[in-house]
Write an enzyme that holds these catalytic residues in place. Structure first.
Site, PDB file in Angstrom:
ATOM      1  N   HIS A  68     -69.275  23.486  11.431  1.00 12.40           N
ATOM      2  CA  HIS A  68     -68.748  22.589  10.626  1.00 12.40           C
ATOM      3  C   HIS A  68     -69.736  21.382  10.466  1.00 12.40           C
ATOM      4  O   HIS A  68     -70.427  20.837  11.473  1.00 12.40           O
ATOM      5  CB  HIS A  68     -67.300  22.061  11.062  1.00 12.40           C
ATOM      6  CG  HIS A  68     -66.871  20.818  10.207  1.00 12.40           C
ATOM      7  ND1 HIS A  68     -66.483  20.482   9.375  1.00 12.40           N
ATOM      8  CD2 HIS A  68     -66.508  19.639  10.862  1.00 12.40           C
ATOM      9  CE1 HIS A  68     -65.950  19.867   8.664  1.00 12.40           C
ATOM     10  NE2 HIS A  68     -65.739  18.946   9.727  1.00 12.40           N
TER      11      HIS A  68
ATOM     12  N   CYS B 226     -60.296  20.005   9.210  1.00 17.93           N
ATOM     13  CA  CYS B 226     -61.674  20.537   9.177  1.00 17.93           C
ATOM     14  C   CYS B 226     -61.755  21.815   9.502  1.00 17.93           C
ATOM     15  O   CYS B 226     -62.774  22.413   9.402  1.00 17.93           O
ATOM     16  CB  CYS B 226     -62.520  19.537   9.738  1.00 17.93           C
ATOM     17  SG  CYS B 226     -62.868  17.972   8.967  1.00 17.93           S
TER      18      CYS B 226
ATOM     19  N   ASN C 227     -69.399  15.923   4.664  1.00 18.65           N
ATOM     20  CA  ASN C 227     -68.250  16.456   5.287  1.00 18.65           C
ATOM     21  C   ASN C 227     -67.236  17.103   4.301  1.00 18.65           C
ATOM     22  O   ASN C 227     -66.633  16.285   3.874  1.00 18.65           O
ATOM     23  CB  ASN C 227     -67.928  15.715   6.477  1.00 18.65           C
ATOM     24  CG  ASN C 227     -66.812  16.509   7.190  1.00 18.65           C
ATOM     25  OD1 ASN C 227     -66.282  17.548   6.806  1.00 18.65           O
ATOM     26  ND2 ASN C 227     -66.288  15.929   8.176  1.00 18.65           N
TER      27      ASN C 227
HETATM   28  N1  COA Z   1     -72.974   0.985   7.644  1.00 22.60           N
HETATM   29  C1  COA Z   1     -73.198   0.071   8.721  1.00 22.60           C
HETATM   30  N2  COA Z   1     -72.456  -0.211   9.549  1.00 22.60           N
HETATM   31  C2  COA Z   1     -71.454   0.485   9.809  1.00 22.60           C
HETATM   32  C3  COA Z   1     -71.196   1.517   9.165  1.00 22.60           C
HETATM   33  C4  COA Z   1     -71.764   1.717   7.714  1.00 22.60           C
HETATM   34  N3  COA Z   1     -71.438   2.912   7.071  1.00 22.60           N
HETATM   35  N4  COA Z   1     -69.961   2.134   9.540  1.00 22.60           N
HETATM   36  C5  COA Z   1     -69.692   1.259  10.782  1.00 22.60           C
HETATM   37  N5  COA Z   1     -70.404   0.659  10.988  1.00 22.60           N
HETATM   38  C6  COA Z   1     -70.787  -0.315  12.082  1.00 22.60           C
HETATM   39  C7  COA Z   1     -69.514  -0.677  12.669  1.00 22.60           C
HETATM   40  O1  COA Z   1     -68.713  -1.690  11.911  1.00 22.60           O
HETATM   41  C8  COA Z   1     -70.008  -1.051  14.183  1.00 22.60           C
HETATM   42  O2  COA Z   1     -70.195  -2.584  14.007  1.00 22.60           O
HETATM   43  P1  COA Z   1     -70.195  -3.486  15.180  1.00 22.60           P
HETATM   44  O3  COA Z   1     -71.032  -3.066  16.364  1.00 22.60           O
HETATM   45  O4  COA Z   1     -70.673  -4.694  14.804  1.00 22.60           O
HETATM   46  O5  COA Z   1     -68.621  -3.496  15.598  1.00 22.60           O
HETATM   47  C9  COA Z   1     -71.245  -0.292  14.324  1.00 22.60           C
HETATM   48  O6  COA Z   1     -71.639   0.031  12.876  1.00 22.60           O
HETATM   49  C10 COA Z   1     -71.223   0.803  15.379  1.00 22.60           C
HETATM   50  O7  COA Z   1     -69.955   1.692  15.003  1.00 22.60           O
HETATM   51  P2  COA Z   1     -69.490   2.819  15.409  1.00 22.60           P
HETATM   52  O8  COA Z   1     -68.147   3.295  14.965  1.00 22.60           O
HETATM   53  O9  COA Z   1     -69.709   2.720  17.116  1.00 22.60           O
HETATM   54  O10 COA Z   1     -70.832   3.697  15.090  1.00 22.60           O
HETATM   55  P3  COA Z   1     -71.400   5.183  15.492  1.00 22.60           P
HETATM   56  O11 COA Z   1     -72.438   5.512  15.778  1.00 22.60           O
HETATM   57  O12 COA Z   1     -70.091   5.986  16.449  1.00 22.60           O
HETATM   58  O13 COA Z   1     -71.221   6.005  13.794  1.00 22.60           O
HETATM   59  C11 COA Z   1     -69.751   7.206  12.778  1.00 22.60           C
HETATM   60  C12 COA Z   1     -70.175   5.658  13.034  1.00 22.60           C
HETATM   61  C13 COA Z   1     -68.547   7.373  11.938  1.00 22.60           C
HETATM   62  C14 COA Z   1     -71.009   7.694  11.852  1.00 22.60           C
HETATM   63  C15 COA Z   1     -69.788   8.482  13.843  1.00 22.60           C
HETATM   64  O14 COA Z   1     -68.815   8.031  14.922  1.00 22.60           O
HETATM   65  C16 COA Z   1     -69.452   9.722  13.579  1.00 22.60           C
HETATM   66  O15 COA Z   1     -69.869  10.383  12.690  1.00 22.60           O
HETATM   67  N6  COA Z   1     -68.140  10.152  14.269  1.00 22.60           N
HETATM   68  C17 COA Z   1     -67.821  11.549  13.956  1.00 22.60           C
HETATM   69  C18 COA Z   1     -66.685  11.292  12.815  1.00 22.60           C
HETATM   70  C19 COA Z   1     -66.209  12.606  12.297  1.00 22.60           C
HETATM   71  O16 COA Z   1     -67.454  13.616  12.007  1.00 22.60           O
HETATM   72  N7  COA Z   1     -65.142  12.708  11.726  1.00 22.60           N
HETATM   73  C20 COA Z   1     -64.956  14.237  11.064  1.00 22.60           C
HETATM   74  C21 COA Z   1     -64.370  14.931  12.154  1.00 22.60           C
HETATM   75  S1  COA Z   1     -63.974  16.608  11.433  1.00 22.60           S
END
Ligand code: COA
Length: 322
Positions: free
Chosen positions: A249, A114, A279
């Site tokens: 980004h 990215c 993204n």
């Molecule tokens: N819908 C519903 N629930 C979801 C889900 C979705 N699309 N994706 C994950 N979950 C669940 C998980 O399974 C987890 O459940 P559990 O508590 O029963 O285990 C819960 O939601 C929390 O997961 P978590 O990964 O801690 O959520 P989060 O608040 O961190 O949000 C992202 C997830 C991916 C949105 C977030 O971590 C994020 O944006 N991270 C950065 C990723 C990124 O930008 N990557 C590219 C970098 S260039």
């Protein structure tokens, strides 16, 4: 006198198909409200079967060339940032060169996930400052939808397709003030996309889809982007208040808001496109930059901070006097 890289044109392309959160909720266990609250994304664009990184790059590039009223034959360097090249080789840069009908130029790809467009800006700026190039075309072009596992709700909600372009020209007038890029290869396991054909044991059976530990990526991204902002300001002996626009980004609205807060900037000074684009990896910063230039938010003479974070990890910034 210092030789600057001046932005003389921008362009972008987004495919036609809009895929909403509701649409994704029909196939994986998620919801529009969960996705929007956690990420700020409502929909993303999906490329058609006949589209590729090179075809999207061509449209964005031609827009940037038209905006600058630039003859493609004056381009002496093409850098394409992509993690989804049409072919392993030739590079998408070479494919774009062919599409633009240009000879006698250098073309290559940059793979920095990215952060690719920021890495490309940094490379281009070194070429221009050193006198090795006068006119450089940079494109970020990504088909994230083809490397996303549409059954994995943790990743498929995040990504979209598109291309952004910027044309730089050597100038005595201020342009890119500084670029800062960095990599740390320790974090492969947190965010990666396998390449099945080249895989060795024990990874031979992995599919070619993005794998991510989102929560951990999130925390490191926020901290790292805070640091790169400080580094950029210090290198330019500049105060936060002197930055007119932040063009981040577009990964997650909460990551973007944290960087804006660090800069004490109101969200009105931040260019946000992810709500309807998701993204788009290396394309996202250039698509957002193009949007704010074209709608008149970013004006000549203003100071713009571009930043990105991606797999590797890689991260970087470019401070530009537009
Ligand atoms: N819908 C519903 N629930 C979801 C889900 C979705 N699309 N994706 C994950 N979950 C669940 C998980 O399974 C987890 O459940 P559990 O508590 O029963 O285990 C819960 O939601 C929390 O997961 P978590 O990964 O801690 O959520 P989060 O608040 O961190 O949000 C992202 C997830 C991916 C949105 C977030 O971590 C994020 O944006 N991270 C950065 C990723 C990124 O930008 N990557 C590219 C970098 S260039």
């Amino acid at each position: 006198m210092r030789r600057y890289s001046k932005v003389i044109g921008t362009g972008a392309y987004l495919p036609e198909e809009i895929r909403t959160n509701d649409h994704i909720s029909q196939t994986v266990d998620t919801s529009d409200s969960w996705i929007f609250e956690r990420t700020g994304i409502k929909s993303r664009r999906i490329a058609g079967p006949d589209e590729s990184a090179a075809s999207m790059a061509e449209i964005a590039a031609r827009q940037a060339l038209a905006a600058a009223e630039c003859d493609p034959n004056t381009i002496d360097l093409i850098i394409v940032a992509t993690g989804t090249p049409d072919r392993v080789y030739p590079s998408t840069g070479c494919l774009l060169q062919q599409r633009l009908g240009i000879k006698n130029t250098v073309a290559f790809d940059v793979q920095a996930a990215c952060s690719g467009s920021i890495f490309a800006l940094s490379i281009a700026d070194q070429y221009i400052q050193s006198g090795a190039a006068k006119t450089v075309l940079i494109v970020g072009s990504e088909l994230c939808s083809r490397i996303v596992d549409w059954t994995d709700r943790a990743t498929c909600i995040l990504f979209g397709d598109g291309a952004g372009a910027v044309l730089l020209s050597a100038s005595d007038e201020a342009g890119i003030l500084s670029t800062h890029i960095c990599s740390d290869g320790e974090y492969e396991d947190l965010l990666y996309c396998p390449n099945p054909q080249a895989a060795t044991e024990p990874n031979k059976d992995e599919t070619g889809f993005i794998r991510m530990r989102g929560n951990e990526v999130f925390k490191i991204a926020v901290n790292t982007l805070g640091q790169i902002v400080d580094e950029t300001l210090a290198a330019n002996n500049m105060d936060k208040s002197e930055i007119d626009w932040l063009v981040p980004h577009q990964a997650n609205i909460r990551i973007i808001a944290a960087t804006a807060k660090k800069l004490r900037m109101s969200m009105d000074q931040v260019v946000v496109t992810l709500e309807n684009q998701g993204n788009t990896s290396s394309a996202s910063v250039l698509i957002a930059f193009n949007e704010a230039v074209r709608d008149g938010r970013i004006q000549r003479g203003q100071v713009v901070l571009l930043e990105a974070f991606g797999a590797g990890f890689t991260w970087g910034s470019a401070l530009i006097k537009y």
